[in-house]
Design an enzyme around this catalytic site. Structure first.
Site, PDB file in Angstrom:
ATOM      1  N   HIS A 188       8.341 -90.598 -73.084  1.00  0.00           N
ATOM      2  CA  HIS A 188       7.874 -89.985 -71.831  1.00  0.00           C
ATOM      3  C   HIS A 188       9.055 -89.571 -70.929  1.00  0.00           C
ATOM      4  O   HIS A 188       9.261 -90.130 -69.849  1.00  0.00           O
ATOM      5  CB  HIS A 188       6.970 -91.002 -71.109  1.00  0.00           C
ATOM      6  N   GLU A 295       7.728 -84.264 -73.154  1.00  0.00           N
ATOM      7  CA  GLU A 295       7.535 -85.542 -73.823  1.00  0.00           C
ATOM      8  C   GLU A 295       7.198 -85.343 -75.303  1.00  0.00           C
ATOM      9  O   GLU A 295       6.133 -84.828 -75.636  1.00  0.00           O
ATOM     10  CB  GLU A 295       6.405 -86.300 -73.119  1.00  0.00           C
TER      11      GLU A 295
HETATM   12  O1  TA6 Z   1       2.447 -87.712 -69.658  1.00  0.00           O
HETATM   13  C1  TA6 Z   1       1.547 -87.221 -68.747  1.00  0.00           C
HETATM   14  C2  TA6 Z   1       0.631 -88.344 -68.288  1.00  0.00           C
HETATM   15  O2  TA6 Z   1      -0.243 -88.733 -69.303  1.00  0.00           O
HETATM   16  C3  TA6 Z   1      -0.107 -87.849 -67.032  1.00  0.00           C
HETATM   17  O3  TA6 Z   1      -1.478 -87.679 -67.291  1.00  0.00           O
HETATM   18  C4  TA6 Z   1       0.186 -88.952 -66.007  1.00  0.00           C
HETATM   19  O4  TA6 Z   1      -0.784 -89.957 -66.080  1.00  0.00           O
HETATM   20  C5  TA6 Z   1       1.553 -89.430 -66.498  1.00  0.00           C
HETATM   21  O5  TA6 Z   1       1.391 -89.496 -67.899  1.00  0.00           O
HETATM   22  C6  TA6 Z   1       2.066 -90.664 -65.840  1.00  0.00           C
HETATM   23  O6  TA6 Z   1       1.341 -91.789 -66.246  1.00  0.00           O
HETATM   24  P1  TA6 Z   1       1.750 -93.211 -65.571  1.00  0.00           P
HETATM   25  O7  TA6 Z   1       0.859 -94.223 -66.228  1.00  0.00           O
HETATM   26  O8  TA6 Z   1       3.215 -93.434 -65.871  1.00  0.00           O
HETATM   27  O9  TA6 Z   1       1.537 -93.051 -64.090  1.00  0.00           O
END
Ligand code: TA6
Length: 326
Positions: A188, A295
């Protein structure tokens, strides 16, 4: 390179002789800093990111395993927190290995444990071109609560390699159980940019994607670069195999080029103003203008690992541009 440990043993730092550096929290094996030789930070980290192990890090490269997002309809992972438990578990530092520069008699890995050794000293003298840090997490490391939510025997090895002009992170998942399990994997990555309004993302032309800000509809990316002009949350599955690089272009110049091995999906995310304001650990409020998440992952479906099977997925983030994978 020097590999140093923080005094409270919570993080590992590596610095190449030419100045490039890396900082990894043992919490989540989260890369929280990657600087180039000039000391310019390449990752975005929220000013309000928790770095004390009380919450997943808002920024850097959190690790998503065994589930991306939440999967209420997937029995095995439906009880897990968003993005699984890898990013909120304490990992072990397994050691480092370095590679010497070509000039020092060809590249050969001079492996050393965390204590220095003559080969590491020789490697250091040879102005290393790269250092690889390995981290491990297994079911034996999990707290009982988490293990009860996902009762499978597994081991993860996460390798973070700092090169002069790129960063490679690879995750190996092994099923140590006597029964199969399903999993998803994603890196991520929060990339740092100067101003999102001058950023475009290339290499996704024609790719199908799930648009999570438009009813999770499946769409096809038109040709040309992707601009980020509002909340963006898309799971792309580019058709090209081996994966063509995904470029982050800023002001007409290539800032990053992301290539993937065995990770068929690319998530592009920017929370924009309202969602950024709604996250207590997202600071400053306008920080969304200086980041974009690109990501690499295997998240469109679940993959099933049979007992004894292993899966490896990796990304390489090159600074500038990279020719398409050969
Ligand atoms: O990677 C995108 C995502 O899935 C978004 O939908 C948002 O939820 C982000 O991840 C961040 O997630 P988090 O649990 O780190 O706040």
């Amino acid at each position: 390179p020097q590999v140093t440990f923080s005094d409270d043993n919570s993080r590992v730092t590596a610095v190449l002789p030419t100045g490039e550096s890396l900082e990894v929290l043992l919490y989540g094996a989260t890369v929280i800093s990657w600087k180039d030789g000039a000391g310019d930070e390449k990752l975005w980290l929220s000013d309000a990111a928790k770095l004390d192990g009380t919450k997943a890090v808002r920024g850097g490269i959190p690790l998503v395993f065994p589930v991306f997002g939440t999967a209420p309809d997937h029995v095995q992972t439906s009880k897990l927190p968003q993005h699984g438990f890898a990013r909120t578990s304490r990992w072990e530092f397994l050691g480092k290995s370095t590679s010497e520069s070509e000039s020092a008699g060809g590249a050969k890995a001079a492996t050393s444990s965390s204590s220095s050794s003559s080969s590491a000293a020789a490697a250091a003298a040879a102005a290393d071109q790269s250092v690889k840090l390995d981290f491990g997490l297994s079911s034996a490391n999990l707290d009982d609560k988490t293990r009860a939510l996902w009762p499978f025997a597994f081991s993860l090895i996460y390798g973070v390699t700092l090169n002069r002009d790129s960063l490679t992170t690879s995750l190996v998942v092994t099923n140590d159980d006597d029964k199969p399990f399903d999993c998803q994997v994603l890196l991520h990555t929060y990339l740092r940019v100067k101003d999102i309004s001058s950023v475009s993302i290339t290499g996704l032309d024609g790719a199908s994607y799930v648009d999570k800000v438009d009813g999770a509809k499946t769409k096809t990316q038109s040709s040309g670069a992707v601009q980020i002009t509002g909340e963006t949350d898309r799971v792309y599955t580019p058709a090209a195999v081996p994966s063509a690089p995904v470029g982050v272009v800023e002001g007409g110049r290539a800032a990053f080029s992301v290539t993937r091995d065995s990770l068929g999906d690319v998530v592009v995310w920017n929370p924009w103003a309202d969602k950024a304001a709604a996250m207590a650990d997202f600071a400053p409020a306008d920080g969304f203008r200086r980041m974009v998440c690109v990501e690499a992952g295997s998240v469109a479906d679940f993959q099933t690992l049979e007992p004894g099977d292993a899966f490896e997925g990796a990304q390489t983030i090159a600074i500038g541009s990279r020719a398409a994978a050969a």
